[in-house]
Design a protein around this motif. Structure first.
Motif, PDB file in Angstrom:
ATOM      1  N   THR A 111      13.427  24.731   2.358  1.00 16.18           N
ATOM      2  CA  THR A 111      14.525  24.581   1.402  1.00 16.18           C
ATOM      3  C   THR A 111      15.171  23.240   1.695  1.00 16.18           C
ATOM      4  O   THR A 111      15.964  23.099   2.615  1.00 16.18           O
ATOM      5  CB  THR A 111      15.536  25.734   1.557  1.00 16.18           C
ATOM      6  OG1 THR A 111      14.831  26.958   1.338  1.00 16.18           O
ATOM      7  CG2 THR A 111      16.653  25.625   0.531  1.00 16.18           C
ATOM      8  N   LEU A 112      14.759  22.245   0.924  1.00 21.10           N
ATOM      9  CA  LEU A 112      15.156  20.871   1.222  1.00 21.10           C
ATOM     10  C   LEU A 112      16.463  20.501   0.542  1.00 21.10           C
ATOM     11  O   LEU A 112      17.373  19.947   1.164  1.00 21.10           O
ATOM     12  CB  LEU A 112      14.040  19.928   0.745  1.00 21.10           C
ATOM     13  CG  LEU A 112      14.205  18.455   1.059  1.00 21.10           C
ATOM     14  CD1 LEU A 112      14.108  18.215   2.547  1.00 21.10           C
ATOM     15  CD2 LEU A 112      13.158  17.630   0.325  1.00 21.10           C
ATOM     16  N   GLU A 113      16.543  20.784  -0.759  1.00 23.15           N
ATOM     17  CA  GLU A 113      17.673  20.309  -1.556  1.00 23.15           C
ATOM     18  C   GLU A 113      18.826  21.307  -1.553  1.00 23.15           C
ATOM     19  O   GLU A 113      18.637  22.492  -1.328  1.00 23.15           O
ATOM     20  CB  GLU A 113      17.224  20.079  -3.013  1.00 23.15           C
ATOM     21  CG  GLU A 113      16.063  19.102  -3.161  1.00 23.15           C
ATOM     22  CD  GLU A 113      14.959  19.665  -4.047  1.00 23.15           C
ATOM     23  OE1 GLU A 113      14.835  20.915  -4.111  1.00 23.15           O
ATOM     24  OE2 GLU A 113      14.226  18.878  -4.656  1.00 23.15           O
ATOM     25  N   SER A 114      19.989  20.777  -1.864  1.00 21.87           N
ATOM     26  CA  SER A 114      21.190  21.598  -1.961  1.00 21.87           C
ATOM     27  C   SER A 114      21.286  22.135  -3.383  1.00 21.87           C
ATOM     28  O   SER A 114      21.855  21.510  -4.266  1.00 21.87           O
ATOM     29  CB  SER A 114      22.415  20.734  -1.645  1.00 21.87           C
ATOM     30  OG  SER A 114      23.581  21.506  -1.744  1.00 21.87           O
TER      31      SER A 114
ATOM     32  N   PRO B 262      29.439  20.513  -5.118  1.00 20.84           N
ATOM     33  CA  PRO B 262      28.497  19.991  -4.118  1.00 20.84           C
ATOM     34  C   PRO B 262      28.785  20.498  -2.711  1.00 20.84           C
ATOM     35  O   PRO B 262      27.914  20.413  -1.848  1.00 20.84           O
ATOM     36  CB  PRO B 262      28.688  18.474  -4.208  1.00 20.84           C
ATOM     37  CG  PRO B 262      30.000  18.262  -4.869  1.00 20.84           C
ATOM     38  CD  PRO B 262      30.242  19.448  -5.748  1.00 20.84           C
ATOM     39  N   TYR B 263      30.005  20.997  -2.472  1.00 20.59           N
ATOM     40  CA  TYR B 263      30.360  21.469  -1.132  1.00 20.59           C
ATOM     41  C   TYR B 263      30.228  22.988  -1.019  1.00 20.59           C
ATOM     42  O   TYR B 263      30.599  23.570   0.005  1.00 20.59           O
ATOM     43  CB  TYR B 263      31.794  21.059  -0.782  1.00 20.59           C
ATOM     44  CG  TYR B 263      32.003  19.559  -0.677  1.00 20.59           C
ATOM     45  CD1 TYR B 263      30.972  18.709  -0.242  1.00 20.59           C
ATOM     46  CD2 TYR B 263      33.223  18.978  -1.001  1.00 20.59           C
ATOM     47  CE1 TYR B 263      31.171  17.337  -0.147  1.00 20.59           C
ATOM     48  CE2 TYR B 263      33.428  17.610  -0.895  1.00 20.59           C
ATOM     49  CZ  TYR B 263      32.396  16.794  -0.477  1.00 20.59           C
ATOM     50  OH  TYR B 263      32.588  15.440  -0.365  1.00 20.59           O
TER      51      TYR B 263
ATOM     52  N   PHE C  79      27.782  24.915  -0.493  1.00 16.58           N
ATOM     53  CA  PHE C  79      26.906  25.410   0.574  1.00 16.58           C
ATOM     54  C   PHE C  79      27.615  25.458   1.933  1.00 16.58           C
ATOM     55  O   PHE C  79      27.103  26.027   2.885  1.00 16.58           O
ATOM     56  CB  PHE C  79      25.641  24.547   0.660  1.00 16.58           C
ATOM     57  CG  PHE C  79      25.889  23.187   1.242  1.00 16.58           C
ATOM     58  CD1 PHE C  79      25.531  22.903   2.554  1.00 16.58           C
ATOM     59  CD2 PHE C  79      26.488  22.196   0.487  1.00 16.58           C
ATOM     60  CE1 PHE C  79      25.762  21.657   3.102  1.00 16.58           C
ATOM     61  CE2 PHE C  79      26.715  20.949   1.027  1.00 16.58           C
ATOM     62  CZ  PHE C  79      26.360  20.674   2.330  1.00 16.58           C
ATOM     63  N   LEU C  80      28.803  24.850   2.003  1.00 17.61           N
ATOM     64  CA  LEU C  80      29.519  24.846   3.282  1.00 17.61           C
ATOM     65  C   LEU C  80      30.310  26.128   3.486  1.00 17.61           C
ATOM     66  O   LEU C  80      30.746  26.419   4.603  1.00 17.61           O
ATOM     67  CB  LEU C  80      30.482  23.658   3.339  1.00 17.61           C
ATOM     68  CG  LEU C  80      29.804  22.280   3.406  1.00 17.61           C
ATOM     69  CD1 LEU C  80      30.824  21.175   3.183  1.00 17.61           C
ATOM     70  CD2 LEU C  80      29.111  22.111   4.758  1.00 17.61           C
TER      71      LEU C  80
ATOM     72  N   ILE D 112      18.915  20.753   3.615  1.00 16.40           N
ATOM     73  CA  ILE D 112      20.342  20.924   3.378  1.00 16.40           C
ATOM     74  C   ILE D 112      20.987  21.718   4.517  1.00 16.40           C
ATOM     75  O   ILE D 112      22.172  21.528   4.825  1.00 16.40           O
ATOM     76  CB  ILE D 112      20.579  21.559   1.983  1.00 16.40           C
ATOM     77  CG1 ILE D 112      22.045  21.499   1.615  1.00 16.40           C
ATOM     78  CG2 ILE D 112      20.008  22.966   1.905  1.00 16.40           C
ATOM     79  CD1 ILE D 112      22.598  20.097   1.562  1.00 16.40           C
TER      80      ILE D 112
ATOM     81  N   ILE E 148      21.887  19.188   7.104  1.00 19.21           N
ATOM     82  CA  ILE E 148      23.059  18.412   6.684  1.00 19.21           C
ATOM     83  C   ILE E 148      24.322  19.260   6.817  1.00 19.21           C
ATOM     84  O   ILE E 148      25.379  18.769   7.205  1.00 19.21           O
ATOM     85  CB  ILE E 148      22.846  17.868   5.255  1.00 19.21           C
ATOM     86  CG1 ILE E 148      21.652  16.882   5.265  1.00 19.21           C
ATOM     87  CG2 ILE E 148      24.109  17.170   4.741  1.00 19.21           C
ATOM     88  CD1 ILE E 148      21.233  16.367   3.907  1.00 19.21           C
ATOM     89  N   LYS E 149      24.171  20.541   6.548  1.00 17.10           N
ATOM     90  CA  LYS E 149      25.306  21.461   6.749  1.00 17.10           C
ATOM     91  C   LYS E 149      25.754  21.438   8.216  1.00 17.10           C
ATOM     92  O   LYS E 149      26.949  21.386   8.520  1.00 17.10           O
ATOM     93  CB  LYS E 149      24.881  22.876   6.346  1.00 17.10           C
ATOM     94  CG  LYS E 149      25.965  23.933   6.464  1.00 17.10           C
ATOM     95  CD  LYS E 149      25.448  25.272   5.933  1.00 17.10           C
ATOM     96  CE  LYS E 149      26.495  26.374   6.079  1.00 17.10           C
ATOM     97  NZ  LYS E 149      26.046  27.628   5.441  1.00 17.10           N
TER      98      LYS E 149
ATOM     99  N   ILE F 166      27.659  18.326   8.983  1.00 16.14           N
ATOM    100  CA  ILE F 166      29.033  18.382   8.468  1.00 16.14           C
ATOM    101  C   ILE F 166      29.888  19.323   9.310  1.00 16.14           C
ATOM    102  O   ILE F 166      31.060  19.035   9.593  1.00 16.14           O
ATOM    103  CB  ILE F 166      29.034  18.790   6.979  1.00 16.14           C
ATOM    104  CG1 ILE F 166      28.386  17.673   6.146  1.00 16.14           C
ATOM    105  CG2 ILE F 166      30.455  19.071   6.484  1.00 16.14           C
ATOM    106  CD1 ILE F 166      28.213  17.988   4.684  1.00 16.14           C
TER     107      ILE F 166
ATOM    108  N   LEU G  15      33.950  17.334   7.238  1.00 19.23           N
ATOM    109  CA  LEU G  15      33.672  16.815   5.897  1.00 19.23           C
ATOM    110  C   LEU G  15      34.500  15.566   5.594  1.00 19.23           C
ATOM    111  O   LEU G  15      33.989  14.580   5.055  1.00 19.23           O
ATOM    112  CB  LEU G  15      33.948  17.925   4.871  1.00 19.23           C
ATOM    113  CG  LEU G  15      33.496  17.697   3.437  1.00 19.23           C
ATOM    114  CD1 LEU G  15      32.011  17.370   3.356  1.00 19.23           C
ATOM    115  CD2 LEU G  15      33.807  18.937   2.594  1.00 19.23           C
TER     116      LEU G  15
ATOM    117  N   MET H 139      33.021  11.753   4.959  1.00 15.06           N
ATOM    118  CA  MET H 139      33.333  10.950   3.770  1.00 15.06           C
ATOM    119  C   MET H 139      33.955   9.613   4.175  1.00 15.06           C
ATOM    120  O   MET H 139      33.612   8.570   3.625  1.00 15.06           O
ATOM    121  CB  MET H 139      34.254  11.747   2.832  1.00 15.06           C
ATOM    122  CG  MET H 139      34.663  11.000   1.567  1.00 15.06           C
ATOM    123  SD  MET H 139      33.295  10.405   0.521  1.00 15.06           S
ATOM    124  CE  MET H 139      33.145  11.780  -0.647  1.00 15.06           C
TER     125      MET H 139
ATOM    126  N   LEU I  56      23.441  16.430  -2.256  1.00 17.73           N
ATOM    127  CA  LEU I  56      24.739  16.192  -1.620  1.00 17.73           C
ATOM    128  C   LEU I  56      24.916  14.703  -1.330  1.00 17.73           C
ATOM    129  O   LEU I  56      25.992  14.144  -1.523  1.00 17.73           O
ATOM    130  CB  LEU I  56      24.843  17.001  -0.321  1.00 17.73           C
ATOM    131  CG  LEU I  56      26.182  16.811   0.373  1.00 17.73           C
ATOM    132  CD1 LEU I  56      27.319  17.426  -0.440  1.00 17.73           C
ATOM    133  CD2 LEU I  56      26.163  17.379   1.773  1.00 17.73           C
TER     134      LEU I  56
END
Lengths: 347, 347
Positions: free
Chosen positions: A331-334, A342-343, A345-346, B8, B11-12, B15, B20, B24, B115
């Motif tokens: 699962t590469l993309e968000s 866009p946030y 998934f956090l 993702i 990346i999570k 973050i 976050l 940024m 993201l």
């Protein structure tokens, strides 16, 4: 939504299951089918573009996109660095291939493009030879004995009953190892020195040129009398100013490019006025009887590398991976959750 | 040679470790640094190209390459499908980013670009606003309340002390959820109906337009009297014929594109004669005192999306992954063994 990764290990397992000869034969047959069906309103193929440089080492990094409308887009990123073998113990062509869903932009699959490029380039030459060389061709000549020469011969060996192959390389240490590299094909190999190169050209039924000749350095052999039916697969031309075949030979040959717009810019066809370029290979395959007489004539397949071949080759490998349950799903993309956040998934 | 995959999930984790807001802020600072250092003889940025279609759904699939000479090339593949949220529960922008070694063509890394695109687009607007908006800007207006609006506001919140944000979307169900999506920023949100859209434009200090306006449908708000110092980040224009800002407003503004060649083709700048286009943002950042007075004037950042931003963002994420030991290492390409033998890996 997941992305299928096919590493070279997965492709090795495909080949161990399918067999190398059979995979090459299927590659040739799939190309045959795809070229026959090719419809330029359905498959969109921009000419390739890329970066050309001479910073660390001279090289190219190019993108070769093709889209099948309503289905997917295949983008091969291909590095061409002729110094790779001598300076880094790496192949001249290093490449990866990605497939995207044009319904939404999702990356469907990513795989090695090194073996894929060698396989599909050999398959394309075999296919061109099937339609343009004499059916009983027995003698093959190779100029350039590197990685691509292996799959040129392997492809031809699926279509012809080859009795003998002669091979020349500007670097004798490369031609010296060729027999070992193709030993599995069980075809007698004769290594040719520079002084017998033109004699080889004059005697063979099929010639493949697959060199890293430098831009502006001219043809890789001198024009000589050839068999009237000689068929040449000119594989190395892939950049403005890079050619392999002498102009005087091209001028009296029936020249079929893989992809006319690209061949005119980067292939042997850059040496010819546009009206001397013959029909693309897919036209010949769609109407073989119209071109049957060319088997007795001097013919050249100007193979610059067509992105349609990459789409066919990557699909064949993805289909086998699916059938054999190979490859890794990531699962590469968000993409999960709220598409407006866009946030998301956090949380 | 291995390829680093950043999903993702990785990346999570970055973050969760970095924070976050801090990520940024670092994105903004890294862009600031990269724009200041930008040298067009060292970084080569072709204008993006791609496929445009209306088959399953209307959309674009584009490739955005950039090369840093002697180092690497970053290629973002970006799908833009405005129907994604409503038809497939997917973001409008679906994307992946790859980094290649220009010494040999090897794929160094591959990561999510969904993201990444949202982050770097928000960071670029924040950066432009840092140099072109009034330093005490307090009121922000948003036209378009989708995914990009979230990071537009998040980026601005790192640079300005925002007291209030007003938001308008052509689809009220999208603006209705905006307050929830940005709740973590603790900024009061006011949703604006169509009849108060121009009043919002006339009152704010900074306006961001981030819409999926259709080609040929004209500006996304009517020209009105604005604060004399209004700064606009026009983010949505990314295709010939697609614009967001009224011409009469552009004509009296100082307009700075991210990437002049691309902005002239696809951005707000396509509405202007070439001599009315201002200097690119990187010029302003290199010489801020020369443009300091523009903070008191009407200014527009014409943000079409510059591949340099993708290179900076992907490097920042790869550096964090390396530091935090995140990401998966895979052997994707066939590079081991004899570089002259594509079948070497089988033996």
């Amino acid at each position: 939504m997941q992305t299928t990764l096919l590493t070279i290990d997965d492709i090795k397992k495909i080949i161990q299951s399918v067999g190398l000869d059979r995979l090459m034969r299927e590659m040739i047959d799939q190309l045959d089918h795809a070229f026959r069906q090719y419809d330029d309103s359905r498959m969109i193929v921009p000419t390739r573009d890329g970066f050309s440089y001479d910073d660390i080492y001279p090289g190219l990094l190019e993108w070769m996109p093709v889209m099948t409308r309503g289905e997917n887009a295949t983008i091969k990123i291909v590095g061409y660095h002729p110094c790779n073998p001598s300076t880094q113990q790496l192949p001249t062509i290093v490449s990866t291939v990605s497939v995207y869903d044009v319904a939404n932009g999702h990356l469907i699959g990513l795989m090695d493009g090194v073996l894929l490029t060698a396989l599909r380039t050999g398959a394309a030459s075999a296919l061109a030879s099937r339609y343009l060389a004499k059916a009983d061709s027995k003698r093959v000549g190779l100029i350039g004995a590197g990685a691509q020469a292996v799959t040129q011969l392997h492809g031809l060996a699926q279509v012809f009953d080859i009795e003998r192959v002669q091979v020349y390389d500007i670097d004798p240490t490369v031609s010296a190892t060729f027999a070992d590299r193709v030993a599995f094909m069980d075809i007698p190999v004769e290594v040719i020195g520079q002084h017998h190169r033109e004699q080889m050209v004059s005697e063979v039924d099929i010639l493949c040129t697959a060199t890293s000749a430098a831009v502006g350095s001219g043809a890789v052999f001198d024009a000589v009398e050839t068999a009237p039916h000689l068929h040449i697969n000119a594989v190395g031309s892939d950049f403005p100013g890079k050619i392999e075949v002498p102009l005087s030979l091209l001028e009296r040959a029936f020249v079929s490019p893989d992809f006319p717009a690209q061949a005119a810019k980067e292939g042997e066809c850059q040496q010819l006025p546009p009206d001397r370029m013959g029909p693309p290979l897919y036209d010949i395959i769609r109407n073989p009887s119209a071109y049957a007489e060319q088997r007795d004539n001097l013919t050249v397949f100007d193979s610059t590398g067509w992105a349609v071949e990459d789409a066919v080759a990557s699909q064949l490998l993805l289909d086998y991976a699916d059938e054999l349950k190979l490859g890794q799903q990531i699962t590469l993309e968000s993409l999960a959750g709220d598409p407006q956040n866009p946030y998301n998934f956090l949380t």
